[in-house]
Motif scaffolding. Structure first.
Motif, PDB file in Angstrom:
ATOM      1  N   PRO A  16      43.923  44.885  36.225  1.00  0.00           N
ATOM      2  CA  PRO A  16      44.254  46.039  35.384  1.00  0.00           C
ATOM      3  C   PRO A  16      43.446  46.030  34.089  1.00  0.00           C
ATOM      4  CG  PRO A  16      46.245  44.935  36.178  1.00  0.00           C
ATOM      5  CD  PRO A  16      45.096  44.034  36.497  1.00  0.00           C
ATOM      6  N   THR A  17      43.244  47.210  33.511  1.00  0.00           N
ATOM      7  CA  THR A  17      42.607  47.297  32.200  1.00  0.00           C
ATOM      8  C   THR A  17      43.636  46.969  31.120  1.00  0.00           C
ATOM      9  OG1 THR A  17      43.089  49.650  32.002  1.00  0.00           O
ATOM     10  CG2 THR A  17      40.986  49.035  33.002  1.00  0.00           C
ATOM     11  N   GLY A  18      43.147  46.601  29.947  1.00  0.00           N
ATOM     12  CA  GLY A  18      44.062  46.266  28.861  1.00  0.00           C
ATOM     13  C   GLY A  18      43.351  46.239  27.533  1.00  0.00           C
ATOM     14  N   GLU A  19      44.075  45.880  26.508  1.00  0.00           N
ATOM     15  CA  GLU A  19      43.542  45.847  25.159  1.00  0.00           C
ATOM     16  C   GLU A  19      42.436  44.789  25.038  1.00  0.00           C
ATOM     17  OE1 GLU A  19      44.211  47.766  22.557  1.00  0.00           O
ATOM     18  OE2 GLU A  19      45.621  48.969  23.747  1.00  0.00           O
ATOM     19  N   LEU A  20      41.502  45.048  24.147  1.00  0.00           N
ATOM     20  CA  LEU A  20      40.455  44.071  23.879  1.00  0.00           C
ATOM     21  C   LEU A  20      41.057  42.827  23.246  1.00  0.00           C
ATOM     22  CD1 LEU A  20      37.648  46.401  22.493  1.00  0.00           C
ATOM     23  CD2 LEU A  20      37.489  44.960  24.534  1.00  0.00           C
ATOM     24  N   GLY A  21      40.631  41.660  23.768  1.00  0.00           N
ATOM     25  CA  GLY A  21      41.102  40.401  23.221  1.00  0.00           C
ATOM     26  C   GLY A  21      40.052  39.752  22.351  1.00  0.00           C
ATOM     27  N   ALA A  22      40.246  38.478  22.072  1.00  0.00           N
ATOM     28  CA  ALA A  22      39.344  37.747  21.192  1.00  0.00           C
ATOM     29  C   ALA A  22      38.022  37.399  21.863  1.00  0.00           C
ATOM     30  CB  ALA A  22      40.029  36.470  20.703  1.00  0.00           C
ATOM     31  N   PHE A  23      37.995  37.470  23.208  1.00  0.00           N
ATOM     32  CA  PHE A  23      36.790  37.091  23.942  1.00  0.00           C
ATOM     33  C   PHE A  23      36.443  38.158  24.983  1.00  0.00           C
ATOM     34  CE2 PHE A  23      38.707  33.219  22.388  1.00  0.00           C
ATOM     35  CZ  PHE A  23      37.625  32.537  21.853  1.00  0.00           C
ATOM     36  N   VAL A  24      35.146  38.360  25.178  1.00  0.00           N
ATOM     37  CA  VAL A  24      34.646  39.220  26.249  1.00  0.00           C
ATOM     38  C   VAL A  24      33.750  38.377  27.135  1.00  0.00           C
ATOM     39  CG1 VAL A  24      33.109  41.153  26.800  1.00  0.00           C
ATOM     40  CG2 VAL A  24      34.811  41.394  24.985  1.00  0.00           C
ATOM     41  N   TYR A  25      33.948  38.505  28.443  1.00  0.00           N
ATOM     42  CA  TYR A  25      33.162  37.760  29.427  1.00  0.00           C
ATOM     43  C   TYR A  25      32.255  38.722  30.187  1.00  0.00           C
ATOM     44  CZ  TYR A  25      36.534  33.938  28.782  1.00  0.00           C
ATOM     45  OH  TYR A  25      37.319  32.946  28.255  1.00  0.00           O
ATOM     46  N   ASP A  59      38.940  38.908  40.835  1.00  0.00           N
ATOM     47  CA  ASP A  59      39.368  37.519  41.008  1.00  0.00           C
ATOM     48  C   ASP A  59      38.986  36.684  39.793  1.00  0.00           C
ATOM     49  OD1 ASP A  59      40.429  38.099  43.449  1.00  0.00           O
ATOM     50  OD2 ASP A  59      38.854  37.137  44.642  1.00  0.00           O
ATOM     51  N   LEU A  60      37.796  36.925  39.249  1.00  0.00           N
ATOM     52  CA  LEU A  60      37.373  36.199  38.056  1.00  0.00           C
ATOM     53  C   LEU A  60      38.301  36.502  36.887  1.00  0.00           C
ATOM     54  CD1 LEU A  60      35.382  34.457  36.456  1.00  0.00           C
ATOM     55  CD2 LEU A  60      34.012  36.516  36.077  1.00  0.00           C
ATOM     56  N   ALA A  61      38.648  37.781  36.707  1.00  0.00           N
ATOM     57  CA  ALA A  61      39.540  38.158  35.602  1.00  0.00           C
ATOM     58  C   ALA A  61      40.874  37.437  35.712  1.00  0.00           C
ATOM     59  CB  ALA A  61      39.745  39.669  35.597  1.00  0.00           C
ATOM     60  N   ARG A  62      41.395  37.325  36.915  1.00  0.00           N
ATOM     61  CA  ARG A  62      42.684  36.641  37.097  1.00  0.00           C
ATOM     62  C   ARG A  62      42.547  35.146  36.810  1.00  0.00           C
ATOM     63  NH1 ARG A  62      43.182  41.215  40.410  1.00  0.00           N
ATOM     64  NH2 ARG A  62      41.747  40.444  41.986  1.00  0.00           N
ATOM     65  N   ARG A  63      41.413  34.550  37.151  1.00  0.00           N
ATOM     66  CA  ARG A  63      41.186  33.143  36.814  1.00  0.00           C
ATOM     67  C   ARG A  63      41.186  32.932  35.301  1.00  0.00           C
ATOM     68  NH1 ARG A  63      36.596  30.094  40.432  1.00  0.00           N
ATOM     69  NH2 ARG A  63      37.296  30.716  42.517  1.00  0.00           N
ATOM     70  N   LEU A  64      40.695  33.932  34.581  1.00  0.00           N
ATOM     71  CA  LEU A  64      40.566  33.815  33.131  1.00  0.00           C
ATOM     72  C   LEU A  64      41.800  34.319  32.403  1.00  0.00           C
ATOM     73  CD1 LEU A  64      36.891  35.147  32.822  1.00  0.00           C
ATOM     74  CD2 LEU A  64      37.632  32.760  32.741  1.00  0.00           C
ATOM     75  N   ASP A  65      42.822  34.702  33.179  1.00  0.00           N
ATOM     76  CA  ASP A  65      44.011  35.314  32.585  1.00  0.00           C
ATOM     77  C   ASP A  65      43.595  36.487  31.695  1.00  0.00           C
ATOM     78  OD1 ASP A  65      46.696  35.678  32.145  1.00  0.00           O
ATOM     79  OD2 ASP A  65      46.785  34.272  30.452  1.00  0.00           O
ATOM     80  N   GLY A  66      42.664  37.302  32.247  1.00  0.00           N
ATOM     81  CA  GLY A  66      42.107  38.402  31.483  1.00  0.00           C
ATOM     82  C   GLY A  66      42.390  39.745  32.111  1.00  0.00           C
ATOM     83  N   ARG A  67      41.763  40.767  31.567  1.00  0.00           N
ATOM     84  CA  ARG A  67      41.914  42.130  32.079  1.00  0.00           C
ATOM     85  C   ARG A  67      40.558  42.824  31.995  1.00  0.00           C
ATOM     86  NH1 ARG A  67      44.401  39.820  27.449  1.00  0.00           N
ATOM     87  NH2 ARG A  67      43.743  40.987  25.602  1.00  0.00           N
ATOM     88  N   MET A  68      40.421  43.906  32.734  1.00  0.00           N
ATOM     89  CA  MET A  68      39.191  44.661  32.712  1.00  0.00           C
ATOM     90  C   MET A  68      39.109  45.427  31.396  1.00  0.00           C
ATOM     91  SD  MET A  68      38.291  43.689  35.728  1.00  0.00           S
ATOM     92  CE  MET A  68      36.795  44.627  36.015  1.00  0.00           C
TER      93      MET A  68
END
Length: 395
Positions: A271-280, A294-303
């Motif tokens: 899912p998309t979400g708010e910008l965090g402290a890091f961008v990959y 799958d990468l986003a889920r590994r990083l506990d991140g969002r699109m």
């Protein structure tokens, strides 16, 4: 290189001359070298061929390392040749599957065949172009289990082999100019021929990394490979060469080793979400294999945004599958305001990353009229439907 030039090069005189040349350092040495070698009595043909090979050997070091010093090349053959590090992985896949007799159909200068022969696989290397076949034979001379056949790949009987490796020619050379073929139907051998062989035996097929995904058979493993961030190939594996349950794979080769993400199929985006402290920024192999979710889920991140190949996260998680940037602040995306903001911060050296926005980084950098001693990265993208400019630093 034509047949006559090759014969001169492969003569004892030609090979001695080639091995005696100093390492190629640039065109400045050509005029002086030609004059000296002609005065020593060498023919114009053998001098030209030797100097061309010296130049190609220097270029080939990036793919073949020290082995390049004892190999021969063509322009097109070197361009398409597999890096030796990657070819060794190809060979290992056949070896692990217990396939000892392999036909390399469309072997080019013999890079993949060399890697197979080096681990004692029996290789029949087939090449349609006469000059390229002769060069492959020269390169494979040290290996007793390798033979080179000058023939069309589609005409070679395959009754005595266990599997095939195919690297269809995706370039055409005419009058010394090499052009890339955009239509897969023009490849040699054609993809129809390739997939007909795949119905008879296990095959590995090397294609360009940007190949239309519609040509990928549903039952093949599709593996995209990057080397130090450069996306170099797509390989399709069939039969016992394909791994159970793996339909998509992103193989990332770096100085610290090989890393791979695999999945049964394209992964669903996170899912998309708010910008965090890091961008990959995902590795291109991850992007092309469509494993970003799958990468986003590994990083506990969002699109960052729909259809945007950036992942945002609150915490830093080291990964070989993406480059991480720490977001320092958000800048105004308007060009004039951005120029002013960069000038206020004394940024004179700027790396511009962009996805989802129509901008030419080189042209923008010139228009920004940067001044100052500081350096930074600006990420231009769309986050949740709006344009953003993120001042960042590589982690």
């Amino acid at each position: 290189m034509d047949r006559a030039e090759l014969l001169e090069l492969l003569s004892p005189e030609g090979l001695r001359l080639l091995d005696s040349l100093p390492r190629w350092t640039g065109r400045d040495q050509v005029v002086q070298a030609v004059s000296r070698l002609r005065k020593e009595g060498h023919s114009a043909g053998v001098v030209a061929a030797a100097l061309t090979q010296s130049r190609l050997r220097a270029r080939a070091e990036a793919k073949f390392g020290p082995f390049a010093e004892r190999m021969l090349f063509t322009e097109a053959g070197l361009e398409q040749a597999t890096r030796l590090r990657v070819a060794a992985l190809h060979a290992g896949r056949f070896d692990a599957a217990g396939l000892r007799r392999v036909a390399d159909l469309g072997c080019g200068i013999g890079g993949d065949a060399l890697a197979m022969a080096a681990i004692d696989l029996h290789v029949t290397a087939v090449e349609a172009d006469e000059v390229t076949a002769a060069i492959a034979a020269y390169n494979l001379t040290p290996f007793a289990h390798a033979e080179v056949v000058h023939a069309d790949a589609a005409s070679v009987p395959l009754d005595d082999v266990d599997a095939a490796w195919l690297d269809p020619a995706r370039r055409r050379t005419e009058q010394g100019t090499t052009t890339r073929l955009s239509d897969a139907a023009d490849y040699s051998p054609s993809l129809d021929t390739v997939f007909a062989i795949a119905e008879r035996m296990p095959v590995g097929v090397k294609l360009g990394p940007g190949t239309d995904r519609d040509v990928i058979p549903h039952d093949a493993e599709a593996q995209w490979v990057s080397v130090d961030g450069d996306l170099v190939e797509l390989v399709l594996w069939t039969g016992v060469l394909a791994r159970d349950g793996v339909g998509r794979a992103a193989l990332v080769l770096r100085d610290d080793g090989a890393h791979e993400m695999v999945a049964p199929a394209d992964s669903e985006d996170a899912p998309t979400g708010e910008l965090g402290a890091f961008v990959y920024e995902p590795d291109p192999a991850v992007i092309r294999s469509r494993l970003i979710g799958d990468l986003a889920r590994r990083l506990d991140g969002r699109m960052v945004g729909d259809g945007i190949a950036y992942v945002s996260a609150d915490d830093l998680t080291p990964t070989p599958f993406a480059t991480a940037f720490r977001v320092l602040e958000q800048l105004p995306p308007d060009e004039q305001d951005l120029r002013r903001a960069l000038r206020d911060r004394g940024i004179g050296v700027l790396e511009i990353k962009k996805r989802g926005v129509d901008v030419d980084p080189a042209a923008l950098r010139k228009r920004l009229k940067l001044r100052g001693d500081a350096s930074a990265t600006v990420i231009l993208t769309r986050a949740q439907g709006r344009h953003v400019a993120l001042l960042a630093e590589r982690v």
